[in-house]
Design a protein around this motif. Structure first.
Motif, PDB file in Angstrom:
ATOM      1  N   LEU B  53       0.830  -1.197   0.000  1.00 15.27           N
ATOM      2  CA  LEU B  53       0.000   0.000   0.000  1.00 15.27           C
ATOM      3  C   LEU B  53       0.869   1.254   0.000  1.00 15.27           C
ATOM      4  O   LEU B  53       0.590   2.231  -0.687  1.00 15.27           O
ATOM      5  N   GLN B  54       1.966   1.204   0.779  1.00 14.54           N
ATOM      6  CA  GLN B  54       2.871   2.347   0.846  1.00 14.54           C
ATOM      7  C   GLN B  54       3.481   2.614  -0.526  1.00 14.54           C
ATOM      8  O   GLN B  54       3.607   3.766  -0.950  1.00 14.54           O
ATOM      9  N   ALA B  55       3.840   1.519  -1.240  1.00 15.54           N
ATOM     10  CA  ALA B  55       4.421   1.677  -2.579  1.00 15.54           C
ATOM     11  C   ALA B  55       3.419   2.339  -3.515  1.00 15.54           C
ATOM     12  O   ALA B  55       3.773   3.245  -4.276  1.00 15.54           O
ATOM     13  N   TYR B  56       2.144   1.906  -3.427  1.00 14.42           N
ATOM     14  CA  TYR B  56       1.104   2.527  -4.259  1.00 14.42           C
ATOM     15  C   TYR B  56       0.987   4.011  -3.941  1.00 14.42           C
ATOM     16  O   TYR B  56       0.983   4.861  -4.840  1.00 14.42           O
ATOM     17  N   ILE B  57       0.946   4.322  -2.631  1.00 15.17           N
ATOM     18  CA  ILE B  57       0.783   5.718  -2.220  1.00 15.17           C
ATOM     19  C   ILE B  57       1.939   6.562  -2.749  1.00 15.17           C
ATOM     20  O   ILE B  57       1.750   7.622  -3.341  1.00 15.17           O
ATOM     21  N   GLU B  58       3.171   6.040  -2.561  1.00 13.28           N
ATOM     22  CA  GLU B  58       4.337   6.821  -2.977  1.00 13.28           C
ATOM     23  C   GLU B  58       4.372   6.997  -4.488  1.00 13.28           C
ATOM     24  O   GLU B  58       4.707   8.058  -5.001  1.00 13.28           O
ATOM     25  N   PRO B  99      -4.445   8.289  -2.813  1.00  8.51           N
ATOM     26  CA  PRO B  99      -3.410   8.235  -1.784  1.00  8.51           C
ATOM     27  C   PRO B  99      -3.461   9.417  -0.822  1.00  8.51           C
ATOM     28  O   PRO B  99      -3.196   9.250   0.368  1.00  8.51           O
ATOM     29  N   TYR B 100      -3.830  10.599  -1.350  1.00  8.12           N
ATOM     30  CA  TYR B 100      -3.907  11.759  -0.456  1.00  8.12           C
ATOM     31  C   TYR B 100      -5.023  11.559   0.552  1.00  8.12           C
ATOM     32  O   TYR B 100      -4.861  11.808   1.751  1.00  8.12           O
ATOM     33  N   PHE B 101      -6.187  11.073   0.049  1.00  7.41           N
ATOM     34  CA  PHE B 101      -7.287  10.799   0.968  1.00  7.41           C
ATOM     35  C   PHE B 101      -6.895   9.710   1.961  1.00  7.41           C
ATOM     36  O   PHE B 101      -7.206   9.796   3.143  1.00  7.41           O
ATOM     37  N   ALA B 102      -6.181   8.673   1.455  1.00  4.81           N
ATOM     38  CA  ALA B 102      -5.772   7.584   2.344  1.00  4.81           C
ATOM     39  C   ALA B 102      -4.899   8.111   3.476  1.00  4.81           C
ATOM     40  O   ALA B 102      -5.070   7.716   4.639  1.00  4.81           O
TER      41      ALA B 102
END
Lengths: 219, 221
Positions: B53-58, B99-102
């Motif tokens: 998930l972190q990879a997706y966000i970044e 990702p910003y909302f997450a």
């Protein structure tokens, strides 16, 4: 689906050299944004009501209108007024003017963290306002707000892709041109995304190092 | 200033504004939903899931919105994803915003003490009930301001959709400017539309904020 790495490897050098323009535009934009932002922040906190109102209007305008619109207006309306700037200069000036609004607000936040006693002490010592800002307030505020300013710089790198719309040969524009030649949008735009990501990761890494160096958040 | 231009191009500008609002509302609500899902998954997954998930966000946060749109709209057909401009715009918005909302929701989750989770589990609540009855009401207090902020940012990002030929407000304005060789009038109209959208969003944000913090202002009997 055939994902061709050869297309990427063949065009990668062009993309990397175009990335220099992306970096140049965003860093110069940040520089303009910081210098102008300091001025606007000072105006926002001045004793004169009209200066305060003008700064507030500037901030609400540049934060309220999409940057793409600002860029287009800069490119189409300025020549109307007889100002003809080279495209690259117009791009980083326009990006810088937008970023100034954000930087001014970040600075205003950071200034609140500086104890008012310092200002009073400077007044008592007879330090003129310009020196107060240049030697006492701004250096501390920049250090306190460093994480936010780094954030802003990363945003600017991404935002500089908008300059492609007005025809500047930065990373996105060159990617579009290469796509036009090769008809390989997926590969080229993926590679472009990776380059943007690497630039931003490097800035974030540099920012963290700088923060540690300056001891942000340890006081 | 020629006002009859506005009469001639008014319908086009209004339909552009309608599409802007459509992409903005559907895209940001979708992004909010996806972001909430990501934040929930993050909360309840192991270290591997978190790393993914972190990879997706970044990855999404580290690349420009325009490039994401290009990958979706121009690169999509390479893997069999054929989208109309408006569809691409809405999907792009959902992906870009998620990702910003997450991150906003994740910060909200962290604001709720772990003791409350444990206590709720001890009372026999299911995880979904915990989120709905305990986490969300408390979380909304702290996340309404950043949510409003990001919604305002998204109103302005809609302008980028014009690059992939979504017939939204900026697209119509540029058409108007190109056809009439006027620049002041179209951009003036454009600024007014965006300004109205931003003002509306911040007004709505203030109302929601008042609603979710009403328990704090209640007079004690």
């Amino acid at each position: 689906m055939d994902f061709s790495f050869q297309v990427i490897s063949h065009n990668f050098p062009y993309l990397v050299s175009a990335a220099r323009w992306t970096i140049l535009i965003s860093f110069l934009g940040m520089l303009v944004g910081l210098l102008l932002g300091i001025g606007i922040c000072a105006a926002r906190l001045s004793h004169h009501g009209w200066l305060r109102r003008a700064a507030a209007l500037y901030i609400s305008f540049f934060r309220g209108v999409p940057l793409l619109v600002q860029l287009l207006a800069f490119f189409y309306i300025l020549p109307y007024a007889g100002v003809n700037l080279p495209a690259t200069v117009a791009a980083f000036l326009s990006i810088g003017m937008c970023s100034a609004a954000y930087n001014a607000e970040i600075l205003r936040g950071s200034l609140q963290a500086i104890s008012p006693g310092q200002r009073e002490a400077a007044d008592a010592l007879g330090i003129p306002p310009l020196a107060l800002w240049r030697r006492i307030l701004v250096p501390q505020a920049l250090r306190i707000g460093l994480p936010s300013h780094i954030n802003e710089l990363i945003l600017l790198v991404k935002v500089s892709s908008l300059a492609s719309v007005v025809g500047i040969g930065e990373l996105t524009r060159v990617a579009q041109n290469i796509t036009g030649q090769t008809y390989r949008p997926l590969e080229i735009y993926m590679a472009t995304a990776v380059i943007y990501f690497v630039i931003n990761a490097l800035i974030a890494w540099g920012g963290r190092r700088l923060e540690r160096r300056l001891g942000v958040g340890q006081r | 200033m020629e006002l009859d231009l506005f009469i001639r191009y008014g319908p086009a500008l209004l339909s552009g504004f309608g599409i802007t609002v459509l992409c903005w509302i559907v895209g940001s609500l979708g992004g909010m939903g996806l972001g909430f899902l990501i934040a929930c998954l993050y909360q309840w997954s192991g270290s591997w899931g978190r790393a993914c998930l972190q990879a997706y966000i970044e990855a999404v946060r580290g690349t420009p919105f325009m490039i994401q749109l290009f990958i979706l709209y121009y690169g999509g057909p390479s893997f069999g994803l054929l989208l109309s401009p408006v569809q691409a715009g809405i999907f792009g918005f959902i992906i870009y915003g998620s990702p910003y909302f997450a991150e906003i929701f994740r910060a909200g989750f962290q604001a709720v003490p772990t003791g409350q989770f444990e206590a709720a589990r001890c009372c026999g609540m299911t995880e979904w009930t915990i989120v709905r009855r305990i986490v969300l009401p408390q979380m909304l207090v702290s996340i309404t301001a950043p949510l409003t902020n990001f919604m305002i940012i998204l109103t302005k990002e809609t302008a980028i959709l014009s690059v992939v030929t979504v017939p939204e407000l900026l697209f119509e304005t540029q058409t108007m400017a190109a056809e009439t060789f006027t620049y002041i009038e179209p951009f003036l109209a454009l600024s007014l539309f965006y300004w109205a959208m931003v003002e509306f969003t911040s007004w709505l944000g203030r109302r929601v904020e008042r609603h979710v913090t009403r328990h704090q202002n209640r007079q004690t009997p």
